[in-house]
Design a protein around this motif. Structure first.
Motif, PDB file in Angstrom:
ATOM      1  N   PHE A 180      19.330 -42.497  -2.703  1.00 30.35           N
ATOM      2  CA  PHE A 180      19.813 -40.932  -3.307  1.00 30.35           C
ATOM      3  C   PHE A 180      19.423 -39.899  -2.428  1.00 30.35           C
ATOM      4  O   PHE A 180      20.182 -39.105  -2.126  1.00 30.35           O
ATOM      5  CB  PHE A 180      19.401 -40.966  -4.665  1.00 30.35           C
ATOM      6  CG  PHE A 180      20.057 -42.006  -5.573  1.00 30.35           C
ATOM      7  CD1 PHE A 180      21.348 -42.035  -5.773  1.00 30.35           C
ATOM      8  CD2 PHE A 180      19.216 -42.942  -5.978  1.00 30.35           C
ATOM      9  CE1 PHE A 180      21.848 -43.373  -6.704  1.00 30.35           C
ATOM     10  CE2 PHE A 180      19.419 -43.854  -7.120  1.00 30.35           C
ATOM     11  CZ  PHE A 180      20.920 -44.015  -7.106  1.00 30.35           C
TER      12      PHE A 180
ATOM     13  N   ALA B 263      21.907 -37.624   0.254  1.00 28.72           N
ATOM     14  CA  ALA B 263      21.773 -36.289  -0.217  1.00 28.72           C
ATOM     15  C   ALA B 263      21.603 -35.456   0.924  1.00 28.72           C
ATOM     16  O   ALA B 263      22.203 -34.416   1.159  1.00 28.72           O
ATOM     17  CB  ALA B 263      21.265 -35.976  -1.546  1.00 28.72           C
TER      18      ALA B 263
ATOM     19  N   VAL C 179      27.447 -41.323  -3.880  1.00 28.33           N
ATOM     20  CA  VAL C 179      26.508 -40.063  -4.169  1.00 28.33           C
ATOM     21  C   VAL C 179      27.244 -38.739  -3.791  1.00 28.33           C
ATOM     22  O   VAL C 179      28.135 -38.864  -2.861  1.00 28.33           O
ATOM     23  CB  VAL C 179      25.270 -39.996  -3.133  1.00 28.33           C
ATOM     24  CG1 VAL C 179      24.603 -38.691  -3.286  1.00 28.33           C
ATOM     25  CG2 VAL C 179      24.530 -41.137  -3.461  1.00 28.33           C
ATOM     26  N   ASN C 180      27.604 -38.062  -4.866  1.00 33.41           N
ATOM     27  CA  ASN C 180      28.690 -36.997  -4.715  1.00 33.41           C
ATOM     28  C   ASN C 180      29.922 -37.615  -4.420  1.00 33.41           C
ATOM     29  O   ASN C 180      30.665 -36.796  -3.674  1.00 33.41           O
ATOM     30  CB  ASN C 180      28.101 -35.990  -3.684  1.00 33.41           C
ATOM     31  CG  ASN C 180      26.815 -35.199  -4.080  1.00 33.41           C
ATOM     32  OD1 ASN C 180      26.708 -34.981  -5.265  1.00 33.41           O
ATOM     33  ND2 ASN C 180      26.034 -34.829  -3.154  1.00 33.41           N
TER      34      ASN C 180
ATOM     35  N   SER D 188      25.434 -41.340 -10.516  1.00 31.01           N
ATOM     36  CA  SER D 188      24.607 -41.044  -9.626  1.00 31.01           C
ATOM     37  C   SER D 188      23.999 -39.442  -9.783  1.00 31.01           C
ATOM     38  O   SER D 188      24.858 -38.627 -10.153  1.00 31.01           O
ATOM     39  CB  SER D 188      25.120 -41.442  -8.231  1.00 31.01           C
ATOM     40  OG  SER D 188      26.150 -40.324  -8.057  1.00 31.01           O
TER      41      SER D 188
ATOM     42  N   ASN E  36      22.502 -35.955  -8.374  1.00 34.33           N
ATOM     43  CA  ASN E  36      22.378 -35.076  -7.398  1.00 34.33           C
ATOM     44  C   ASN E  36      21.117 -34.228  -7.229  1.00 34.33           C
ATOM     45  O   ASN E  36      20.926 -33.315  -8.476  1.00 34.33           O
ATOM     46  CB  ASN E  36      23.818 -34.282  -7.234  1.00 34.33           C
ATOM     47  CG  ASN E  36      23.879 -33.344  -6.227  1.00 34.33           C
ATOM     48  OD1 ASN E  36      22.922 -33.262  -5.508  1.00 34.33           O
ATOM     49  ND2 ASN E  36      25.064 -32.852  -5.945  1.00 34.33           N
TER      50      ASN E  36
ATOM     51  N   ASP F 134      20.259 -31.694  -5.283  1.00 32.03           N
ATOM     52  CA  ASP F 134      20.316 -30.719  -4.607  1.00 32.03           C
ATOM     53  C   ASP F 134      19.749 -29.513  -5.303  1.00 32.03           C
ATOM     54  O   ASP F 134      18.924 -28.393  -4.546  1.00 32.03           O
ATOM     55  CB  ASP F 134      21.828 -30.322  -4.273  1.00 32.03           C
ATOM     56  CG  ASP F 134      22.460 -31.121  -3.407  1.00 32.03           C
ATOM     57  OD1 ASP F 134      21.672 -31.881  -2.630  1.00 32.03           O
ATOM     58  OD2 ASP F 134      23.417 -31.024  -3.048  1.00 32.03           O
TER      59      ASP F 134
ATOM     60  N   GLN G 139      22.966 -33.600 -15.980  1.00 27.03           N
ATOM     61  CA  GLN G 139      23.947 -34.259 -15.337  1.00 27.03           C
ATOM     62  C   GLN G 139      24.210 -35.487 -16.228  1.00 27.03           C
ATOM     63  O   GLN G 139      25.439 -35.915 -16.030  1.00 27.03           O
ATOM     64  CB  GLN G 139      23.292 -34.628 -14.016  1.00 27.03           C
ATOM     65  CG  GLN G 139      23.314 -33.277 -12.845  1.00 27.03           C
ATOM     66  CD  GLN G 139      22.819 -33.778 -11.401  1.00 27.03           C
ATOM     67  OE1 GLN G 139      23.301 -34.826 -11.043  1.00 27.03           O
ATOM     68  NE2 GLN G 139      22.293 -32.862 -10.877  1.00 27.03           N
TER      69      GLN G 139
END
Length: 503
Positions: free
Chosen positions: A116, A120, A152-153, A435, A437, A439, A494
């Protein structure tokens, strides 16, 4: 008598586009082994670097030469296969990735070279459109819902190695010695239940054979092995704290280290160390004799696991399951192969992945070695390792499609059919397909992971001794200072959003 347990584990897109700008559609045809010699010649010769973990063996180069002979004939490619010791893999690869060192293929998962995190931050090529083009049969082998677990995204950044997806943890125990001391395998429900047996063996066997009775696996995330039995699952990889209960309708994220389960885990290992059940020099000893281990934790039980642990520990083993098989997104992507964004030949790297998934002979050469040198055939798909074998077997789940593998020892003839059925029948996590994220919490996640890895080895080996509880409180305080609360809140946000889409 114990039963056989057959239950059981926008920046990057732009980078990828640039890397692949010159790819020719004609190259897709070259993946098929029936391509004509003229078609084969259309491919320019390239050499790739492929990193994975394992112990080096004397026969490695002979096997790699054999693999390259086939790869050269089929896709005009040679590969430098590079093994890294398992305990050093993530650190070594992370350094290489951060330095933007050029390589092509690498093993990845939520536990090793965090899939992950690396996806990212742009370490891996976006394969969403490339897999169906350059590894079409590999892509077709798995249902869309399995590929969803790798997103992922919304993008796929590694090829899933097909193997056991359902996860069930447990222990293995040396059967002959356990029987000698009247051991009942059904008595073991948690790690501390192994103490009575290990104490007896420590007292009754010669000292030179009892200096490493329990396999502490000091550099691994051993505590996470037991998550399926608690019905917990990782949210965003095992290095960064934050898990949820897989079967809850509205899962709540929590710090797995701030739980009675983790405290019991480290206090038990501290007791193991005090009793001399774990090697005193566990953190510094260069090698261990696997035949000396009396017991070990197992991350993934699966059909035929008895034969696997027998080969690893060089003796018949009891296999003791914990809980029931569970299918989570993290389990479905527990073993993957990624293409580095530093690769100059990502399309060719995918062709190698395709062959490891579709060419049974090539796959078995990589896993089992050379027929007549490392093994002999005793049936259509059954083999027997030879006494003088110089290679492997390698970890079959680490490459391509394990369902192509030969079977050996006590594995049932239909072991792969059983495994497929288990994948289909396992309890499905509420969070399957989710999944994380990271960020918004990159710094906090990195800082938290660094703290986990600072304490992990000593916790796993019980080497904090009388200071274990003090170190535990210190550990939790450092995680808080690192910003873990912010990470947990972001994970919960999320998770809530994901659950809302399912209602």
């Amino acid at each position: 008598m114990i039963k056989k347990f057959f239950q059981v584990s926008a920046i990057l897109s732009l980078t990828s586009a640039v890397l692949l700008a010159g790819c020719q559609n004609k190259e897709v045809k070259q993946v098929n082994s029936s391509s004509s010699p003229n078609q084969q010649k259309a491919l320019e010769p390239v050499n790739l670097k492929y990193y994975f973990f394992g112990a080096s063996k004397p026969g490695d180069q002979d096997v790699y030469d054999g693999l390259n002979k086939v790869l050269k004939e089929k896709i005009n490619t040679t590969v430098e296969f590079i093994k890294v010791p398992v305990g050093d893999y993530t650190q070594k690869m992370s350094v290489m990735v951060n330095a933007r060192e050029e390589f092509d293929l690498a093993f990845t998962s939520p536990s090793y070279l965090n899939y992950f995190e690396q996806s990212a931050k742009g370490s891996f090529v976006d394969l969403t459109e490339l897999l169906p083009k350059y590894a079409p049969e590999t892509y077709k082998q798995l249902k869309p819902s399995i590929w969803d677990a790798a997103k992922v995204n919304g993008k796929i950044y590694a090829s899933i190695n097909q193997q056991i997806f359902a996860r069930q943890s447990g222990f293995n125990v040396n059967k002959a010695i356990a029987d000698k001391y009247g051991f009942n395998p059904t008595s073991v429900k948690k790690m501390s239940d192994l103490i009575p047996l290990l104490d007896k063996v420590k007292a009754g066997e010669p000292a030179e054979k009892t200096d490493q009775l329990f396999n502490a696996q000091m550099k691994n995330q051993v505590f996470s092995y037991f998550f399926p039995s608690y019905e917990w699952e990782n949210i965003g990889g095992v290095d960064v704290p934050g898990v949820a209960k897989s079967t809850d309708k509205n899962p709540k994220v929590f710090n797995e280290y701030d739980t009675p389960e983790f405290k019991d885990f480290i206090m038990t290992l501290s007791d193991f160390q005090k009793k001399g059940l774990i090697a005193k020099d566990a953190l510094t000893r260069p090698t261990f004799d696997s035949a000396k281990y009396m017991a070990s934790s197992i991350a993934t039980l699966m059909p035929g696991i008895e034969e696997t642990v027998k080969a690893t520990y060089k003796a018949e083993q009891y296999v003791i399951p914990l809980g029931e098989p569970l299918l989570t997104s993290a389990n479905a992507i527990a073993t993957m192969t990624a293409v580095s964004t530093t690769s100059k030949h990502p399309e060719r790297a995918l062709m190698v992945i395709e062959l490891l998934n579709t060419d049974k002979d090539l796959y078995n050469l990589l896993v089992w070695g050379i027929e007549g040198v490392d093994y002999k055939k005793i049936g259509n798909n059954r083999i027997e390792s030879l006494p003088g074998a110089k290679y492997g077997p390698a970890y079959g789940w680490m490459f391509g499609n394990q369902f192509n593998s030969f079977i050996s020892g006590t594995q049932p003839d239909d072991v792969w059919e059983q495994t497929k059925k288990l994948n289909e029948s396992a309890k499905l996590s509420t969070l399957y397909g989710f999944s994380f994220n990271a960020d918004n919490v990159k710094a906090e996640s990195a800082n938290s992971a660094a703290i986990v890895n600072e304490y992990k080895a000593a916790f796993n080996t019980g080497l904090y001794g009388a200071d274990t509880e003090k170190k535990y409180n210190e550990f939790l305080a450092k995680l808080k200072t690192a910003g873990l609360d912010k990470v947990l809140a972001e994970k919960q946000k999320q998770v809530d959003a994901f659950i809302a889409t399912k209602k």
